[in-house]
Structure formats: C-alpha cells, structure tokens
Write a protein that holds these residues in place. Structure first.
Motif, mmCIF file in Angstrom:
data_model
loop_
_atom_site.group_PDB
_atom_site.id
_atom_site.type_symbol
_atom_site.label_atom_id
_atom_site.label_comp_id
_atom_site.label_asym_id
_atom_site.label_seq_id
_atom_site.Cartn_x
_atom_site.Cartn_y
_atom_site.Cartn_z
ATOM 1 N N LEU A 191 0.857 -1.191 0.000
ATOM 2 C CA LEU A 191 0.000 0.000 0.000
ATOM 3 C C LEU A 191 0.890 1.236 0.000
ATOM 4 O O LEU A 191 1.967 1.223 0.590
ATOM 5 N N SER A 192 0.422 2.304 -0.635
ATOM 6 C CA SER A 192 1.179 3.552 -0.577
ATOM 7 C C SER A 192 1.093 4.103 0.845
ATOM 8 O O SER A 192 0.171 3.780 1.586
ATOM 9 N N SER A 193 2.074 4.938 1.216
ATOM 10 C CA SER A 193 2.021 5.499 2.571
ATOM 11 C C SER A 193 0.737 6.282 2.748
ATOM 12 O O SER A 193 0.128 6.266 3.809
ATOM 13 N N TRP A 194 0.348 6.996 1.700
ATOM 14 C CA TRP A 194 -0.857 7.824 1.793
ATOM 15 C C TRP A 194 -2.068 6.967 2.092
ATOM 16 O O TRP A 194 -2.888 7.298 2.940
ATOM 17 N N ARG A 195 -2.182 5.840 1.371
ATOM 18 C CA ARG A 195 -3.312 4.935 1.598
ATOM 19 C C ARG A 195 -3.252 4.347 3.008
ATOM 20 O O ARG A 195 -4.263 4.234 3.694
ATOM 21 N N SER A 217 -6.364 5.092 5.361
ATOM 22 C CA SER A 217 -7.323 4.026 5.645
ATOM 23 C C SER A 217 -6.976 3.180 6.866
ATOM 24 O O SER A 217 -7.808 2.411 7.326
#
Lengths: 307, 295, 266
Positions: B172-176, B180
């Motif tokens: 997963l991206s860090s942002w995701r 989430s």
C-alpha cells in the motif's frame, strides 16, 4: 516475466497516491509556515513605523511616562511613552506567577505524591475545568466580585494591579499546575523510593529530591504561565482601570499593553501616529512571547532527565 | 524541629493550599451558576439583544458563536490534519522539521489579541473583508491551529508503528496506509482533540473583537440565502459572539442590565463548554471501545 | 564476548533455482558511518525455507527488512537485490510493486482494527481487485492456506483484534499470501506465541513452501533446524556462514557458527 519486470519499474496507482498525499500534507504545513512568517512580518512592519515613519526615538518610547499620542508636549514631540504599560504588564505577570506558583506546586504535589489516587482523580477534572473557563468570564467575575471587594477594603475605584493580579492568578493557576504535574510525574519512581529507603521523610524527599530533579521543568511551567498572563487581554482589561498612568500602588487604575491595545485600536486611524504607537505595543507583546518561547527552550534543553 | 514535625507541617501546608484552590473553583462555579441560572430563560435565549434597554436576550450572539465555531472548524481541521500528517508521517528528523516545529510553537504562544490584530490588519483592512464572520473564523483558525495540530499529531503517533509496517508490507502507498489504517485508528483521539479545541474557540473573545466585530445586526432566520445581507448564514456580516457580548456590555456600560445579561451569558458559555468537555470524553471512550471489539 | 575473525566466512550458492539474491548489501542507519550490515551476499532457493539465525543485533532483521525495501525510511541500503533479473534496490524501482511480490510478516501480530475478512480484502481492493467474488475467494483460500479457516469461517465479520495471538499471526500470514506474493519474509513470527501456536505455525509454513519461497528470521535454533532447508548465520553485521541447514547444525565450518549452534557463544 517481462511484464513483471516492467511493473517493477513503472509508476503505479500506489506511487501516484503517494505523490497526492505528499502534495496535500506539504501544502498544509507550508500554509502554516507562511502564516507564521506573515504574522511576524506584518506586526513588525507596523510596529516599527512609530520609529521609522514618525521618528519617535526608541528610548523615548520605552522610558517615557506620558502616553498621549495624539498631542505634542512642550518640546513639540509626540507623547508616546509606553513605560507605564510595560511596568504594569510586567507587574501583573510577575505578581500573578509569584502567587500562583506555590499553589500550583502544592496541588501538583498533592496529585502526584501525597494523594496520588483520589487526589488526582478529583483534582484533574478541577484543573481541566479551570482551563476551560473563558477569559471574559474570569474578567466578568473580576469586575463583579474582585473589584468591589478591593474598593471596599482600600477605597478608590478598586481596579488596578491588585485586581489584575488576582484575576490572572486564577487564570494561570491551572496552566502552571498541569505542567507541574507533568514535571513531577517525569521524575522516575526510583528517585523517590531511593530517598525514602534512606530514611528521609516524605517532605525531605519532596524538597531535596523531587523538586530538585523536576526544577527545570517546573521553571518552564511557571514561564508558560507568565506567557499566558502577559498576553491575556480582555480579563485584565476589564479590571485594570485603563488609565495610562504610572502605577503608584497596587490599587490605582492603570493600563497594560494588552488592555491599551484592545481599548484603543478601533478608535484610531490606520497610519496615524496614535495607531502606529499601538502597533508598537503589539510588537512588544510579540517580542515578549518570542522571549518566553526562547526561555522555555533553553531551560527545557538543560532539564531533560536522563534515565 | 525534628524532621518528622517538619514533614507533618509541610503536609498540612500543602493540604491547606490545595483546599484553597478547591474553594476558589467552587466559588467560581457557584458564582457563575447561582448568579447566572436565574437569568437563563426561554425568553433570554430566544430574543435579540437590546443595547440601550433592559430585558435583551442573547439569541443572535449564541447563534453567531455556534456558526463561527463551525466555520472555524471547517477551515482549521483540514489544515491541521494535513500538517499533523506531515509532522507525524513524512517529516524527517532534521533541522527543517525543527524549524517547522518552532514556527508552530511560536504561533501557539502568541497572545490571542496579537493574532486577532493580525487578522484585523490582513483580512479586515487589506483584503477588505470588513468585520465579518469570515474574518473572525480565519483569526480563530490561526489561534486554533497549533493546538489542533499538536493533538492530532499526538493521536497519530499513538498508533503503533507496526500498523504502518503492515500497510507498507502489503504494497500500500504510505498515503493509503495513513488514510485508511492510521487515521481510523487515531480517530477517537482526533475527535476528542477537536471537541476540546471547540470549547476553547467557543469562549475566545480577544481574537474576535476586531475581526468578527462587536455588533449583532438583526438576522433573518428564514432567509437561507447566504449571499443576502440579512441572512443568518451570510458569512460576510459582522457578528458579535457570546463571549464578545459579555465583554462589550461590561465595558461600554450603556446596557442597564449588563450584569444580569453577563451572568446569564457566562452561565450559558460555561454550560456549553462543559458539555463539550464531557462529550469529548464520552465519544472518545465509546469509539475506542467500539474499535477494539470491546476488548 | 569472544572475538572471531569476521573475514573468515563460508558461503555456498544453492544449486536450485534462485528466487532472490543479494550482492554485497550494506545497511547504514541514520547518519551512521558504520554499516549495520556489511557485504551480505546470499542466494535464496525457490520454494524452500531459508532461516536466518544469529544473536540479537547481528543484523539479521535489518537484512530481512531491506529485502522488500522496508528500511527505506530509516536506513540507507547499498548493494544489489536481484529479483527476476532486476535490481530492486535501485531508486527507479516502484517499491509498492516490489512489496506486492515480496510479502512480509512481522514479529508482533499486527492485524488492522478491522474485521477478519476486511483485513484481507483491504489490500486487495487497494491493489485494484474490483471483483467481490474474487476477493472472497481469496479470503477463503488464504485463510485455508494459513490454517485458520476452520477456526474463523463463521466469524469473518468479527474484529480481528478479538482473535488470540496465534490466530492473529496466522491472519497476518493469510493477509500476506492473499496478495499472491512470490516470496514471504518472516521476522521472528513465533516469538510472541505459545508453544502450541508455534507448532501450528511451523506446520503451516512447511505447507506453504509448495507455492512460496520463504525467508525466516528466528531466534530459535530448533525451529530453524526443524523447518528450513538452508540456514545463514549472522554475526555482528556479517554473514559468517551459509549452507544447507544440516551442515550448519552438524558440521559447521566456521568457529563462530560452531560456538553459536552448540550454545558456547558469548
């Protein structure tokens, strides 16, 4: 095989998401930084206009006792002496901190060492409640309870440094207390047990071990309280009397930097000397808050307990 | 004096000081509630204020306070959240981060009157927004930001690093991961922080007297068009809040029943802030329980 | 501690097909000049379990976490990591893709504060698997592969945090293999578990070698000897010996390895 190799080097949804995330959070933090810089810039540029545009000397501003920016004195110079307000601001701040500190440390000790269970359970919400009371409510109670009481005791109007000190004392008490609690809790338990095991009484332990170990952080707590007192505007403005006079004693009307600002900034015209002089007062407030900040940092750096 | 006597005396002194503090608080609350309660009535809460005659209410001020609070949160929450995410998740351990933290500390230590005057200078005067809810909300945002950033950052830090690793290890991206996994886990803390800051914003006056102004024009609560001058939703109208009202009736001295109005308004202010405090605790505890599956 | 000659090494290249290999991998933490991991060159055979053993601080976890670029945020990693003829330790590489192919399970079970099935479907959704049935199919298969299905099949919507530690760890394995990785990295996965859960986990891992290449860090030498085909011994940030597990435990070539596996170490 090749497809996987290609995927390993090509940007994907995830890498694009990450760019979005970085842009969003970097923008937010940049906005705050720009905000802080513009506050510093705007207040400073307005605040120095008194000296650059109106050619008032800095020394005259800081040491003069006559504050009447609209009129000229006998020598034809504008009367912008901020000393009375500077003195009053510092007086109420220091007095409030002096009175509040013993109470704050007593309450903190009660919560951490004397009755750590019930004391903390009961006093924690009390402290939080005191923090939550808005400053105008403190000012209102000061105006309706403290000022008449002082008038009754000493005569005169009742407003002045004493009333300001009492109101500020109650206002900074919770700030200093909750930070003192943190300071005392940060002292490791084995400091206490070691001292008690050597046969020291609880008070000896508190006095010789605890307070000493926690001293730097207790000092920061007091400075935090002073910073709050120095910058407090409305509560003080309601009880200080708002006469720009050198305070002769604790019960004559006088004026702090903040009270003068709140009372008059709306009554002056932008760009005129009376207005510029008020911005100079704001600049003093700004600089003092930077000084408090710096003090807290310096002491904080020295006071870290290593365990 | 023996050490034991000193010990006893010192303990007594501490107890007395604590007692005095408790008495002060009880006096404060008693004073506000006993003097304020008798003035709170349906009429008081629902009629407009009358500056020059007795019997005015606080309807518009109460509404202005709430409206201003909501606008402030709408502006300050996303900014604070983004900044807190930067500090908790992206910022490296270097001089740049140190500088950013210093800037936020400086902002939080500025007296609210200075923040208010800056808002006055920039928004009311330079940008010609005039005394308006919008100017007030922006000034309150400045005042609210540092605290909110700090509390959100604390809540994000409280989420264990193993959760971040779990997300990253799944590609997963860090942002995701942040959006989430970390944010939902930090939500109870974040919400508590927001509500506590709401209490502070609600009672703030110094930053508002020269931004949102000190007048409460007659509002039309039936007009839902925010661009109309008299609409209650118009963000460009001046708006005196409850806290500013207390200050104003006491300092101007033209309202005959200033004392009883302030007493009633103070009581309302305190009650709302108490509700915020209890609400913050209750919601935080409830969400925490729900998320951890009752364990 | 006894000092050993760190240049004295014995490292073999397995004859099997190689799934992943590193060449002269160096790891520097923070601003340290001193490498925490020096010149690690290892090749991991496909569909086998390789164990990384060594004392605390020997660099085995550091090494493992570098393999799927999880150290990127906290350390500088030099050298090559070859996967499918690609050096995945290069700045041009999309690390998110790498991690989809090289999954990881950590020391402490770290399920998300979501339901059991959401724990698995969450990353699948993010990876663009939009078909609900496909996701549910993967939940079932991965839970079965992780030997957890029978215990949780009726509670898929319950919070994952309500599971026991051993179950949580197997859920984390299920979550990792639901992404259909090639390689599974495990960082002391049994250290927080009781003996029964540990045995279950070992059986699960053995079964997983049919489809996955597994690299596992472990403190437990019995565990390494029970499940792994190859073992690497780490000492003070160096790979000292790498060979078939039997050889490492029965006829180690290097003094440090010998002392460690016989318990005469430190």
């Amino acid at each position: 095989m090749d497809e996987i190799q290609k995927k390993l080097t090509a940007p994907s949804k995830a890498s694009r998401e990450d760019v979005t995330g970085r842009i969003i959070s970097y923008t937010c933090i940049a906005a705050i930084i720009i905000l802080v810089i513009s506050i510093l810039y705007f207040i400073t540029s307005r605040g120095i206009a008194t000296f650059t545009t109106n050619h008032v000397s800095l020394w005259q501003f800081l040491s003069g006792k006559e504050w009447n920016p609209g009129t000229l004195n006998a020598k034809g110079q504008p009367q912008v002496g901020a000393l009375p307000m500077i003195v009053t601001s510092f007086s109420v701040t220091i007095l409030a901190a002096l009175v509040a500190t013993p109470f704050a440390i007593a309450v903190a000790l009660f919560m951490t060492d004397i009755a750590p269970k019930n004391g903390a359970k009961f006093l924690q919400p009390v402290i939080e409640l005191l923090v939550g009371i808005p400053s105008v409510v403190y000012g209102f109670i000061g105006l309706t309870v403290v000022v008449p009481f002082i008038r009754h005791l000493f005569g005169g109007t009742g407003s002045g440094i004493l009333a300001g000190t009492i109101v500020l004392f109650v206002m900074v008490l919770p700030t200093i207390t909750s930070l003192s609690v943190d300071a005392l809790r940060a002292v490791p338990t084995y400091f206490r047990s070691a001292s008690l095991a050597l046969g020291a009484t609880r008070f000896q332990t508190i006095y010789k071990v605890l307070l000493r170990a926690a001293m730097p952080r207790l000092l920061t707590a007091v400075i935090f309280g002073m910073a709050r007192a120095f910058g407090e505007a409305l509560a003080v403005q309601m009880v200080i009397g708002n006469a720009v006079l050198m305070p002769r004693n604790l019960v004559t009307p006088t004026s702090t930097l903040t009270s003068q600002l709140t009372t008059n900034i709306g009554n002056t015209i932008m760009g005129t000397l009376p207005n510029n002089a008020l911005w100079s007062l704001a600049l003093i407030l700004l600089l003092m808050s930077l000084v408090f900040n710096l003090l807290i940092r310096c002491i904080g750096k020295r006071g870290e307990i290593k365990s | 004096m023996t050490p034991n006597q000193t010990d006893r005396i010192a303990t007594q002194v501490i107890n007395v000081l604590v007692l005095i503090v408790v008495l002060i608080l009880m006096f404060l609350l008693g004073d506000i509630i006993l003097n304020g309660f008798p003035h709170i009535s349906w009429h008081f809460l629902t009629s407009p204020s009358s500056p020059f005659s007795a019997g005015g209410g606080i309807r518009d001020q109460l509404f202005n306070s709430l409206y201003l609070l909501i606008l402030t949160l709408i502006i300050s929450f996303p900014l604070a959240l983004g900044s807190a995410i930067y500090l908790a998740e992206y910022a490296g351990n270097n001089w740049r981060t140190g500088l950013i933290r210093t800037a936020i500390e400086v902002l939080s230590s500025l007296p609210s009157v200075v923040v208010g005057l800056f808002g006055y200078l920039l928004f009311v005067i330079q940008f010609h927004l005039g005394f308006s809810i919008l100017s007030g909300a922006i000034a309150l945002t400045f005042f609210n930001l540092p605290l909110l950033v700090r509390s959100i950052e604390g809540s994000l830090h409280a989420v264990p690093d193993t959760q971040r690793e779990a997300g990253m290890a799944l590609g997963l991206s860090s942002w995701r991961t942040i959006r989430s996994i970390i944010l939902p886990a930090a939500l109870p803390g974040i919400l508590t922080g927001i509500i506590l800051s709401a209490g502070r914003v609600f009672g703030e006056a110094a930053a508002l007297i020269y931004t949102a102004g000190q007048s409460a024009p007659i509002l039309n609560y039936a007009d839902w068009n925010p661009t109309d001058g008299s609409s209650f939703l118009n963000p460009m109208r001046p708006a005196e809040t409850l806290a500013v009202h207390i200050w104003k009736v006491n300092t101007e001295g033209v309202t005959p029943d200033a004392i009883s109005i302030s007493a009633g308004a103070s009581a309302v202010l305190i009650i709302v802030i108490l509700l915020f405090n209890f609400g913050a605790r209750a919601i935080g505890a409830h969400m925490y329980k729900k998320m951890t599956g009752g364990k | 501690m006894q000092t050993y000659d760190l240049s004295d090494t014995h490292i073999v290249t397995p004859p099997e097909e190689i799934a992943l290999s590193t060449h002269q991998l160096q790891v520097y933490y923070g601003n340290n000049r001193q490498a925490s991991m020096t010149d690690a060159s290892l090749s991991f055979p496909r569909f086998q379990i390789t164990a990384l053993i060594g004392a605390s601080g020997s660099g085995k976890s550091t090494y493992l976490r570098s393999l799927n670029r999880l150290n990127d945020r906290i350390a500088r990693v030099q050298g090559e990591i070859m996967y499918r003829n690609t050096n995945i330790n290069s700045p041009k590489i999309n690390v998110y893709e790498v991690r989809k192919h090289i999954g990881m399970v950590f020391q402490k079970p770290n399920p998300f504060a979501k339901s059991i099935s959401e724990n698995i479907t969450f990353a699948l959704k993010a990876a663009g698997i939009t078909d609900r049935r496909e996701r549910h199919q993967r939940v079932e298969t991965s839970l079965k592969e992780a030997a957890l299905w029978d215990e949780v099949k009726d509670d898929l919507n319950k919070s994952a945090l309500a599971l026991s530690g051993g179950q949580q760890q197997r859920l984390c394995i299920a979550r990792a293999i639901a992404m259909k990785p090639d390689i599974l990295l495990l960082d002391e996965p049994a250290s927080a578990l009781d003996p029964i859960s540990t045995t279950k986990l070992e059986v699960t891992l053995k079964a997983l070698t049919q489809k996955y290449t597994i690299i596992i860090v472990t403190h437990n030498m019995q565990q390494a000897s029970r499940i792994s085909a190859y073992t690497a011994f780490f000492h003070l940030g160096h790979v000292t010996e790498y060979d078939q597990t039997e050889k490492i435990f029965q006829t180690p070539k290097i003094q440090a390895t010998h002392d460690y596996v016989t318990g005469n170490f430190g």
